[in-house]
Motif scaffolding. Structure first.
Motif, mmCIF file in Angstrom:
data_model
loop_
_atom_site.group_PDB
_atom_site.id
_atom_site.type_symbol
_atom_site.label_atom_id
_atom_site.label_comp_id
_atom_site.label_asym_id
_atom_site.label_seq_id
_atom_site.Cartn_x
_atom_site.Cartn_y
_atom_site.Cartn_z
ATOM 1 N N GLU A 125 0.908 -1.009 0.198
ATOM 2 C CA GLU A 125 0.125 -0.190 -0.050
ATOM 3 C C GLU A 125 0.850 1.208 -0.012
ATOM 4 O OE1 GLU A 125 -3.801 1.420 -0.646
ATOM 5 O OE2 GLU A 125 -3.100 -0.643 -0.261
ATOM 6 N N ASN A 146 0.657 4.457 -2.402
ATOM 7 C CA ASN A 146 0.359 5.774 -2.165
ATOM 8 C C ASN A 146 1.476 6.683 -2.293
ATOM 9 O OD1 ASN A 146 -2.185 5.555 -1.202
ATOM 10 N ND2 ASN A 146 -1.741 4.535 0.542
ATOM 11 N N THR A 203 -3.702 5.573 -5.871
ATOM 12 C CA THR A 203 -4.547 6.016 -5.041
ATOM 13 C C THR A 203 -4.949 7.637 -5.131
ATOM 14 O OG1 THR A 203 -4.276 4.311 -3.356
ATOM 15 C CG2 THR A 203 -5.765 6.258 -2.774
#
Length: 426
Positions: A35, A39, A105
């Motif tokens: 993640e 990001n 994202t």
């Protein structure tokens, strides 16, 4: 040849380190190591890259280091989208879908687009910026806004820095920054690509040349070789400056070279064959067509030397793959300049081949994204610097006031003590 995923661009940008940090697969939406990778909270950013060509659009997602331009980007995802048909919207939709599939994202930090032209490059003119102009030979693409659907697909919550350039100015900029790392005194560079057409990209005073439009040096007139009866390529008759006669593109492009061979066949009485451009690969290195090509390209080099005082010329494109052609260009350039401008006897560092080969345009698009992001930062940096200076100034003023108060207080105290001493004596 397409770049493989996770391509280590050290092979394209020698002597610079590269770190490959992901294992994302091509055309696999949303695949990231973590993640944190998605990001981009670790000093790296993802940028979108587009090289728009007449037969295909090459698209990619690249990872850049925020604060270190010396570390080359790494390609996370890439693909090729067909543009050989007459449906621009289909091509652009597929490109947009690619970027949406791999979109971080928070969106991309920058978008670099290197495209065929003529294209609007004035970012202050929102009606034309990123649009193929009406003069394009590709009729289906005239007045098509290629930037808008790409930018829409790439935008997220973070600001999107954008830069659009021609498919020759972009590699010129990339080649310039590569060369400038080795020679910081370098301020100008020309990139010439010779293929189905001839394009010229110019970096002067460290910036791409735009002006009225952008350079179209492939259409300048040249001095043909003695007794050359070839009248120029057929396409140029109704479309090009000088009617395509005795121009660089009208002599040196693969289309023109093929038509020259065709005319020679017909002159020799053989009108049964219709040659394709693939015939050029069968010719020996000493065939006379390469002398005509070298002369036309050398004429262009001389024109650039005389008009721009260019410091380096980089050659690329399919025609320049011909073994020995660049040596012919160098020799003819020296002959044509006729000693008027002092040039090194060895032109191997002045007129060179692109180290990026077929990836020159692609690397140009990567450079556009990289520079777009960097150039979007200075204003913010200036504000931070200004704030820091103000803070420093305020602190300095405070301490200056304290020191001044101490000095004034000490002087008053000394004066008071002196007066009291005199009174005691009296």
């Amino acid at each position: 040849q397409d770049l493989p995923d996770h391509h280590d661009i050290r092979s394209l940008m020698p002597n610079t380190p590269c770190e490959i940090t992901t294992t994302a697969a091509a055309n696999s939406p949303g695949v990231y190591d973590s993640e944190d990778m998605k990001n981009n909270d670790h000093g790296k950013i993802n940028v979108a890259v587009v090289e728009g060509g007449g037969t295909s659009f090459r698209v990619a997602v690249a990872e850049l280091h925020k604060n270190n331009v010396e570390i080359p980007p790494c390609i996370l995802h890439r693909s090729s989208v067909d543009s050989s048909h007459d449906d621009p919207s289909k091509t652009l939709k597929e490109c947009a879908a690619f970027f949406q599939a791999h979109k971080p994202t928070n969106g991309y930090h920058a978008l670099g687009v290197a495209t065929f032209g003529p294209v609007g490059l004035n970012s202050s003119n929102s009606q034309e910026y990123g649009c193929i102009l009406p003069g394009s030979p590709k009729q289906a693409w005239r007045n098509v806004n290629i930037l808008q659907p790409l930018a829409t697909a790439c935008r997220g919550t973070v600001p999107l820095a954008i830069r659009v350039e021609t498919d020759v100015n972009a590699p010129a900029l990339s080649e310039y920054h590569t060369a400038n790392r080795l020679d910081e005194s370098l301020t100008s560079l020309a990139y010439i690509t010779v293929g189905t057409g001839v394009g010229v990209g110019l970096v002067i005073n460290k910036k791409c040349v735009h002006g009225r439009m952008h350079p179209e040096g492939g259409h300048v007139a040249v001095q043909p070789l003695e007794n050359d009866t070839y009248k120029g390529y057929s396409w140029g008759t109704g479309h090009s400056p000088y009617g395509g006669k005795h121009t660089v593109e009208g002599i040196a492009s693969s289309v023109a070279l093929t038509e020259r061979l065709q005319q020679q066949l017909e002159k020799d009485g053989d009108s049964s064959q219709e040659l394709s451009r693939s015939v050029l690969s069968t010719l020996p290195d000493n065939h006379e067509v390469w002398d005509h090509a070298a002369n036309a390209i050398a004429n262009l080099c001389v024109t650039l030397i005389l008009t721009t005082s260019i410091e380096r010329i980089v050659l690329g494109g399919g025609v320049l793959k011909r073994s020995g052609l660049i040596e012919k260009v160098r020799t003819q350039t020296l002959q044509l300049i006729n000693g008027y401008v002092e040039l090194p006897k060895d032109l191997s560092t002045f007129i060179t081949l692109s180290p990026h080969g077929d990836d020159a345009g692609f690397m140009g698009a990567v450079t556009l994204a990289q520079r777009a992001y960097q150039e979007s930062q200075p204003q913010e940096d200036k504000q931070q610097t200004s704030a820091a200076k103000k803070s420093l100034s305020s602190t300095a003023d405070f301490y200056a006031g304290v020191v001044h108060g101490i000095i004034v207080g000490a002087l008053i105290a000394l004066g008071t003590m002196s007066v009291m001493g005199q009174r005691r004596k009296s």
